[in-house]
Design an enzyme around this catalytic site. Sequence first.
Site, PDB file in Angstrom:
ATOM      1  N   SER A   1       0.811  -1.217   0.000  1.00  0.00           N
ATOM      2  CA  SER A   1       0.000   0.000   0.000  1.00  0.00           C
ATOM      3  C   SER A   1       0.847   1.271   0.000  1.00  0.00           C
ATOM      4  O   SER A   1       0.348   2.346  -0.332  1.00  0.00           O
ATOM      5  CB  SER A   1      -0.927   0.001   1.230  1.00  0.00           C
ATOM      6  OG  SER A   1      -1.930  -0.978   1.083  1.00  0.00           O
TER       7      SER A   1
ATOM      8  N   LEU B   1     -28.132 -20.301  -5.478  1.00  0.00           N
ATOM      9  CA  LEU B   1     -27.964 -21.484  -6.318  1.00  0.00           C
ATOM     10  C   LEU B   1     -27.854 -22.777  -5.503  1.00  0.00           C
ATOM     11  O   LEU B   1     -27.716 -23.856  -6.079  1.00  0.00           O
ATOM     12  CB  LEU B   1     -26.722 -21.333  -7.214  1.00  0.00           C
ATOM     13  CG  LEU B   1     -26.946 -20.723  -8.603  1.00  0.00           C
ATOM     14  CD1 LEU B   1     -27.512 -19.323  -8.516  1.00  0.00           C
ATOM     15  CD2 LEU B   1     -25.663 -20.721  -9.402  1.00  0.00           C
ATOM     16  N   GLY B   2     -27.936 -22.648  -4.180  1.00  0.00           N
ATOM     17  CA  GLY B   2     -27.859 -23.838  -3.344  1.00  0.00           C
ATOM     18  C   GLY B   2     -26.584 -24.613  -3.609  1.00  0.00           C
ATOM     19  O   GLY B   2     -25.533 -24.029  -3.888  1.00  0.00           O
TER      20      GLY B   2
ATOM     21  N   GLU C   1      -4.845  -2.902  -6.876  1.00  0.00           N
ATOM     22  CA  GLU C   1      -5.097  -1.553  -7.406  1.00  0.00           C
ATOM     23  C   GLU C   1      -5.565  -0.598  -6.316  1.00  0.00           C
ATOM     24  O   GLU C   1      -6.479   0.197  -6.506  1.00  0.00           O
ATOM     25  CB  GLU C   1      -6.148  -1.613  -8.526  1.00  0.00           C
ATOM     26  CG  GLU C   1      -5.749  -2.546  -9.636  1.00  0.00           C
ATOM     27  CD  GLU C   1      -5.123  -1.829 -10.807  1.00  0.00           C
ATOM     28  OE1 GLU C   1      -4.997  -0.582 -10.763  1.00  0.00           O
ATOM     29  OE2 GLU C   1      -4.739  -2.523 -11.763  1.00  0.00           O
TER      30      GLU C   1
ATOM     31  N   PHE D   1      -2.551   8.527   6.456  1.00  0.00           N
ATOM     32  CA  PHE D   1      -1.484   7.538   6.230  1.00  0.00           C
ATOM     33  C   PHE D   1      -0.114   8.180   6.104  1.00  0.00           C
ATOM     34  O   PHE D   1       0.810   7.575   5.571  1.00  0.00           O
ATOM     35  CB  PHE D   1      -1.804   6.674   4.991  1.00  0.00           C
ATOM     36  CG  PHE D   1      -2.292   7.470   3.794  1.00  0.00           C
ATOM     37  CD1 PHE D   1      -1.402   8.121   2.977  1.00  0.00           C
ATOM     38  CD2 PHE D   1      -3.653   7.556   3.524  1.00  0.00           C
ATOM     39  CE1 PHE D   1      -1.846   8.847   1.885  1.00  0.00           C
ATOM     40  CE2 PHE D   1      -4.106   8.290   2.435  1.00  0.00           C
ATOM     41  CZ  PHE D   1      -3.209   8.933   1.612  1.00  0.00           C
TER      42      PHE D   1
END
Lengths: 387, 265
Positions: free
Chosen positions: A137, A341-342, A366, A386
């Site tokens: 990052s 959809l089980g 990204e 940051f």
Amino acid sequence: MLDYVGLEGDLDEEERLIRDTARRFVEEEVRDDIGQHWIDGTFPTDLVSEMGDLGFYAPNLEGYGSPNVSETAYGLLMQELEACDSGLRSMASVQGALVMYPIHAFGSEEQKERWLPDLGAGDAVGCFGLTEPEHGSNPSAMETRAEKDGDEYVLNGSKTWITNSPIADVAVVWAKDRSTDGDPVRGFLVETDRDGVTTNEIDEKLSLRASVTGEVSLQDARVPEDAVLPGVEGMKGPLSCLTQARYGIAWGAVGAARDCFETARQYATDREQFGGPIGRFQLQQQKLAEMATQITTAQLLAYRLAELKERGDLRPQHVSMAKRNNVRMAREQAPVAREMLGGNGIVADHSPMRHMANLETVYTYEGTHDIHTLILGEDLTGIAAFE
Amino acid sequence: MKVLVTVKEVAAVEDDFEIDGLSIDDRYLEYDLNEWDDYAVEAAVQIAEAADEDVEVVAATIGPERSEETIRMALAKGADRAVRVWDDAIADQTLLDVNAKASVFEQVVAEEEPDLVLTGVQAADDALGATGVALANRVGYQWAAVVNDLDYAAGDDVATVRRELEGGVEEITEVDLPAVLSIQTGINEPRYASLRGIRQAQQKEIAPHDLSDLGLDAETVDGALELTDMYEPESESDATIFEGGAEETATELANVLRDKGVVGE
């Protein structure tokens, strides 16, 4: 196909034809095989040049063989590719937004002529080396460095999580130029067959399996001095590429979510239990209503982004918001489709679980979801969390 | 040389639809280039691409303004320009019959004077399958129908074609130009339009013509056929499912085939 508020009705003819072509190509040429590629952990490499022939790589650039389509058309292309698989869209994103874009924006005339037509046609494959093992990052802390030696640069360092590096002919490597005051970050076009360059594949991924990922290791790799991208210095080089790619991701996530939704909707109307289709139950209808709403609002954001980009008013923070929102949306809706959809939802015949696993990557690469949160936080408060 | 390709925008109906009078509501229709015509366009473009001389590929269609988007796809795949014929008199027809289409295309051929005309074998919607041959008869060209292989290079006076006949029989024959060939699916692999092709197609001409532009009057398209009704046929087939092992079910199936006279005693 879900387009609940009729956004596609306002597309121009060229955009509709591009959407239809991409949709048909994916349906006829890719969809049947993509599950097996995902299981095998392979990218369908024969598609590299096929997608090149169709002009799928950076079609929104101008010149050097690129058709210069609208930003909406480019977004629609990413949407349709990711409706098939995030790996397919990643291939086009990397080749177009992360390799061709920086060469187009920052390259010399010789570099453009050498690389753009080949990359556009899929005759050459590119990759983008920014992330390092210890610097994800926070790429500005990168350790990869370039030292001038006569009329060459000597590159040392290690890049990882590089989409396509094992199949790439050229890597756009971002490194600190130790020969210049302040060690600015510069971009270098490094052919992967040069001495000192290795591109090991990363195995055993549990996500984005139909996409090849690897490292780019540089050990005294020598490149000529004209391998540097002359037009940019500093982090705005790689970051501007990421803005392009993230724009495509914001659109692509809508495609992945739409495919999950359509699969679930089809299943809900076909699958019969207790004497009728399960879609007649309020529990299933609530899920479909929520999915459709979430997809539609994400789609609206993507269309607005296209308008801003087209007229030059798009800020990177806008893209952060859309990437953050749309990928989160898709990541949250894919498991809903999977559960509808089980048991059938856990096999590769049905796309939602594959999308669900892929989106873990898309959520993280990204710019992670959290980092985009902090970018927005800084933009909204003027205080960077940051730094 | 010049190759004329007749193309048609056809409507595909969704699984669930409603009939309203003599037509299906637009909501249930999706328009697309007729599948057979896609192969015909590809055949024409391949001739042009392989040629040493200039080959112009002209697409001709009978269709409303909406169909331009579909025709644009043919241009994106490599046709050079298009002619689109439409007229209130055509719109008034419940069904445009073969005779009417042949009359229109006859005038297009008279204007364009192509060396070769390629048509799809049939249109996916009305499936009349006769326009190509009827056109050949009108304009006095040679013709070959249901062509599934074509050996022809631009400038040649003769085309060698393979025709698909009934019962799996094929015929290889030579056709003198000028000629009309109706093209069967599978003759080639139609390309996808590239994004570059789609862009370029925006600059290509689709010339609109009405009947008077072609020297025709409204009566020309008054056909002998009229659409009188549209309904979903009742399904008359009954399915019987045999259960049990292969030996048992095969015997039962054999009995049915014998009873129905499909196979002899």
